[in-house]
Design an enzyme around this catalytic site. Sequence first.
Site, mmCIF file in Angstrom:
data_model
loop_
_atom_site.group_PDB
_atom_site.id
_atom_site.type_symbol
_atom_site.label_atom_id
_atom_site.label_comp_id
_atom_site.label_asym_id
_atom_site.label_seq_id
_atom_site.Cartn_x
_atom_site.Cartn_y
_atom_site.Cartn_z
ATOM 1 N N GLU A 1 0.833 -1.204 0.000
ATOM 2 C CA GLU A 1 0.000 0.000 0.000
ATOM 3 C C GLU A 1 0.871 1.258 0.000
ATOM 4 O OE1 GLU A 1 -1.154 -2.956 1.495
ATOM 5 O OE2 GLU A 1 -2.340 -2.749 -0.335
ATOM 6 N N ASN B 1 -0.364 -7.414 -4.080
ATOM 7 C CA ASN B 1 -1.040 -6.574 -5.072
ATOM 8 C C ASN B 1 -0.069 -5.594 -5.729
ATOM 9 O OD1 ASN B 1 -1.255 -5.255 -2.269
ATOM 10 N ND2 ASN B 1 -1.599 -3.548 -3.646
ATOM 11 N N ASP C 1 -6.953 -4.817 -5.325
ATOM 12 C CA ASP C 1 -6.078 -5.106 -4.184
ATOM 13 C C ASP C 1 -6.097 -6.579 -3.809
ATOM 14 O OD1 ASP C 1 -4.318 -4.710 -1.992
ATOM 15 O OD2 ASP C 1 -5.998 -4.631 -0.624
#
Lengths: 556, 187
Positions: free
Chosen positions: A157, A241, A283
């Site tokens: 992230e 991801n 994601d």
Amino acid sequence: MPAKNFASTRYSELTEITPENVKNLRVAFTFSVGVNRGQESSPLVVGSTMYVLSPYPNILYALDLAKPGAPLKWQYNPKPEAAAQGVACCDVVNRGPTYADGHLFFNTLDGTVVSVDAATGQEAWKSKVGNINVGETMTMAPLVARGKVFVGNAGGEMGVRGWFQALDQQSGKVVWKAFNTGPDKDVLIGSDFKPFYDSDKGQDLGVKSWPPNAWEQGGGTVWGWLSYDPDLNLVYHGTGNPGPWNADQRPGDNKWTSGIFARDADTGQARWFYQWSPHDLYDWDGINEQVLLDMTWNGQPRKVLVRPERNGYVYILDRTSGEVLSAKPFHPITTTRGVDLKTGRLQYIPEKKPHVGKVMRDICPNASGAKDWSPSAYSPRTGFLYLPHANLCMDVEHMEANYIAGTPYLGSETRMRAGPGGHRGVYTAWDVAGERAAWSIKEAFPVWSGTLVTAGDVTFYGTMDGWFKAVHARTGEILWQFKTGSGIIGQPTTYRGPDGRQHVAILSGVGGWPGVVVSADLDPRDGTGALGFLNAMRDLKDVTTKGGMLYDFALP
Amino acid sequence: MTRRIFRLALAVLALSACQREDRTARPSPVGLESREEVALVVLSPGESQPTVRTSGKAKEFEGNAYHLSQGKKLFTWFNCSGCHAQGGGGMGPALIDDRWIYGGSIENIVQTIREGRPNGMPSFRGRIPDDQIWELAAYVRAMSGNAPSSAAPSRSDSMHPHPAENRTSPSPPVSGGIVPPSGQMPQ
């Protein structure tokens, strides 16, 4: 090791606890880990010692099982950098230590791998492999095989570049390091690389399947589970991801993210790769467990790898070649039409692609997926894979992501909610050979704990509102439950203690991505909090508080 | 008569709007930063209050609609929203609640952004010009309703997870906040 064995079956041969007597389980002892954050770790028993690892600050405790009340033998505090907490996407969790040859190995949140003498608690070595200034943390449980400690980073992230590496078990020195994006030489793709599908063949796909230089912040981290096949000498690891979440900023397949690598354990050279979710839109990290089984498939004996994947399918892969044998849904899906077994490709439904400036509704499964990291267990007695998982959907809106090193690289706002039926969690027994669910138990909250199954045909799992449950492995009947002090997201362990009895142990302490609303006191008025999970977990504060307590049970 | 009242009202409105939108044409360059001598605690030995000396810069920013809306935009641009979401929190703590670990005054918040905080709030010194730090801090206060509703932003580009800042009921800062894990570290 937390996964019980190299094949990650989490199956225990112990038979003392049975469906008949499990209702008599009593608390044998408890222990407070002193940290009230999400307890995703697994207690580990070696001989007559139990090892328990806390979330950040990652304190390792040794408990003496040979003495009444299992008193503390020693504790080891690696003192990780406090700032690491700010770059940990989803609570400051740790998924467990692992044991090999008289030492424990674990990762600290600030990107350090540690080896500790199992008898004395003395530090053998510490090896700094991650950099929090670019957003790298470490939360996974290492795997030790062939004299090497295999570890990977987290931070998908934060625009990090995912890697997987092997450290020397004796010294902590890096033996090899493979990136999961970028040129072939960085990814350790060479002449041994024989992927099954054409879409994975070609030079430098880790560069070419991205816009210029986007792979440098492309994610593909390794924060989940590893398995190892000693006969093939292959180590299996998923990749996380791609970054940013806003997929319009990274046209292409985004190799080698949201997939799985089989690598030679000695050299790290990739043998094959398969991409669960090419050009991931939602994601869907591909980092869940891979359960290695030998089974008969269409009349042929096959070495397979079973993977319940975030995108909602249970995959069966040939683990020698990476061929997909089966991919069957176990969760309501609105985003894809299945997997084309000829090309191996996931079939996205184009109308469900999120865009900038527009809210795309009813995306199922959601960002944390049909099933996140919470590891399943397989019983050769029933042929079932026991799946702790979720039932969640989401709305998504994208905006332009701005890369600032060490800060989130998302370009997306998300709001999650319960899937069809209104329950948010499910515990499913998946008939692997039959490719379908045998039975399932609905839970109000996502089932974020791991599970285990025993030769006594009992399985265990925990719920985010604090119940620790024993289930009949064949029928799904709940046989016993015990209310612990906080929600459960940990991994149960069963072992025969020095007292000769079979015990079951679990850490209670809510947290993790869905539970951070409680463990970090988030404000549930903002549904986009905790990367959109807050919207689905507003009521968690009404049913549980923070905790950090080990519970150990045995028959009287 | 009514006409005069009307004109007067118009003038008052125009004037107040002026102040609401007041801003200096040339903000201070990146290098300069205001000096805020603030405390993080209400205790000071032998005193009833800690000694505090602020630069007075707060007046330019608090209650100024232009700066607040700039702050709101910057909150996304500098990825504050990635860690704090729309104030509900995530990797960083909630900002729409009433509890402040490092103080809820605008000066406290300016320092939080500039210096960073030990449990993972990055230091933005040299990354964000001083005036923009003030705009961010003023906006952060607005998130918990601590800005006049006449000046606080009235709409969100986001998924409208909660009412816009001008409709957020005020929650005055309470010191304390969560105990960070390091504060609970055994040994």
